[in-house]
Write an enzyme that holds these catalytic residues in place. Sequence first.
Site, short mmCIF file in Angstrom:
data_model
loop_
_atom_site.label_atom_id
_atom_site.label_comp_id
_atom_site.label_asym_id
_atom_site.label_seq_id
_atom_site.Cartn_x
_atom_site.Cartn_y
_atom_site.Cartn_z
N GLY A 177 1.02 -1.18 0.02
CA GLY A 177 0.27 -0.16 -0.18
C GLY A 177 0.64 1.31 0.51
O GLY A 177 -0.05 2.67 0.11
N GLY A 210 2.54 2.13 -2.32
CA GLY A 210 3.24 3.09 -4.08
C GLY A 210 3.90 2.27 -4.75
O GLY A 210 4.76 2.96 -5.93
N LYS A 211 4.10 1.36 -4.71
CA LYS A 211 4.91 0.81 -4.91
C LYS A 211 5.09 0.46 -6.95
O LYS A 211 5.90 0.40 -7.80
CB LYS A 211 5.45 -0.67 -5.13
CG LYS A 211 6.45 -1.23 -3.25
CD LYS A 211 7.08 -2.07 -3.42
CE LYS A 211 5.73 -3.10 -2.82
NZ LYS A 211 5.14 -2.91 -2.27
N SER A 212 3.61 -0.25 -7.30
CA SER A 212 3.13 -0.50 -8.57
C SER A 212 2.80 1.16 -8.85
O SER A 212 3.08 1.02 -10.61
CB SER A 212 1.60 -1.00 -8.10
OG SER A 212 2.43 -2.60 -7.70
N TYR A 213 2.53 2.16 -8.37
CA TYR A 213 2.60 3.54 -8.84
C TYR A 213 3.29 3.94 -9.34
O TYR A 213 3.64 4.38 -10.35
CB TYR A 213 1.56 4.13 -7.58
CG TYR A 213 1.51 5.42 -8.13
CD1 TYR A 213 0.41 5.77 -8.78
CD2 TYR A 213 2.58 6.38 -7.77
CE1 TYR A 213 0.26 6.92 -9.24
CE2 TYR A 213 2.61 8.01 -8.00
CZ TYR A 213 1.24 8.66 -9.32
OH TYR A 213 0.77 9.52 -9.01
N ASP A 239 8.90 -5.27 -9.68
CA ASP A 239 7.53 -5.22 -8.83
C ASP A 239 7.25 -6.15 -7.43
O ASP A 239 6.30 -6.59 -7.92
CB ASP A 239 6.28 -4.42 -9.24
CG ASP A 239 5.28 -3.80 -8.81
OD1 ASP A 239 5.53 -2.96 -7.32
OD2 ASP A 239 4.20 -3.52 -9.63
N GLY A 250 4.03 -6.30 -1.87
CA GLY A 250 4.46 -5.73 0.18
C GLY A 250 4.38 -6.23 0.62
O GLY A 250 3.77 -7.41 0.94
#
Length: 359
Positions: free
Chosen positions: A65, A67-70, A249, A252
């Site tokens: 949650g 923001g890695k994928s963002y 990616d 988490g």
Amino acid sequence: PTSTWIMISWFMGSSPVSGSVLAARSLEVYGPAESQQAVFGDVRPLLTSLLDGYNVCIMAYGQTGCGKSYTMLGPQSTGEPVPPWEPHSDLGVLPRAAGELFRLISENPSRSLKVDVSIVEVYNNDIFDLLAKDGRTAASGPKREALTAQEAKPEVCLLTREPVHSAAEFMALAAGRLQLRAELATSVHANSSRSHLIITATLTTAPARGSPGKWPRARRSASGGRAWPGALGAQRPAEQVHAKLQLVDLAGSECVGVSGVTGSALRETSFINRSLAALADVLGALAERRGHVPYRNSKLTHFLQDVLGGDVKLLVILCVSPCRKHVAETLRCLGFGARARQVQRGQARGGSPAPRKPR
């Protein structure tokens, strides 16, 4: 000299915000108003190194949650992929890197470079080939095994690779396969990634005229591409690897008491946390120069063995939360980054055997 850089991305409010970049011994801090474009400004030089023949890996690590994928992919969307050349959007590293890669290739067409793409996810400690996957279920699709071959390098059998000829083709291919990635809604994240995603772009030079060798038989994948036996960048005869770009990616790290997962999702969390712990153990062993590095404790670390212990230019993006309730995970994430920086890496080099001056 080290070839590892650390970038920290803070997650504040409803959208991730760039944090700070840690490279060598310098520290540069970004304010909350900084954009994805500013983050990519520190990534772009690595794409130039890629065209110079250096292998490059960009890896996002952090709590679920945050923001890695963002950061890596941009806003989640089920529509058409956004063109990677729009400068002021929230595009992530992947589309911007695709645009920059093909821009650099177009500036020097005499090199005759070709780009092949592979996309895999490591889910519940199994490797799945997303380019050969035709179902939406997380565990569907063909598994691939990472094997240790000559020179102790990991190889992935029958990994599908698709040729792409433009940034638009790259993103269309990635966007279609990212929909197959394992996801789940939790109390922390509505679209929590349940697998580690690894996208590899392999640059090869055109076959030399009169080169010997026959093309091997290749299995036709579900997506229409060809699955070639051998390593992550396994090449057809008469083609020579110029360099590889890997975009990772990671799923988490997750606290069960916070995410509220149960049943099969709890099992997923266990595999995620164990693989991330294995990744930290590998970096710790490399940093301390131990005689044995436990790459095989996880499919993730075995798959990434060349990146972690090889001569690759590695950028680690740490995505953390400034919230007090997440301080333990934030400190753990920063500790991971500290381990990554302590690894003494050799002079980064690529697949091309041509000699080059040290940098």
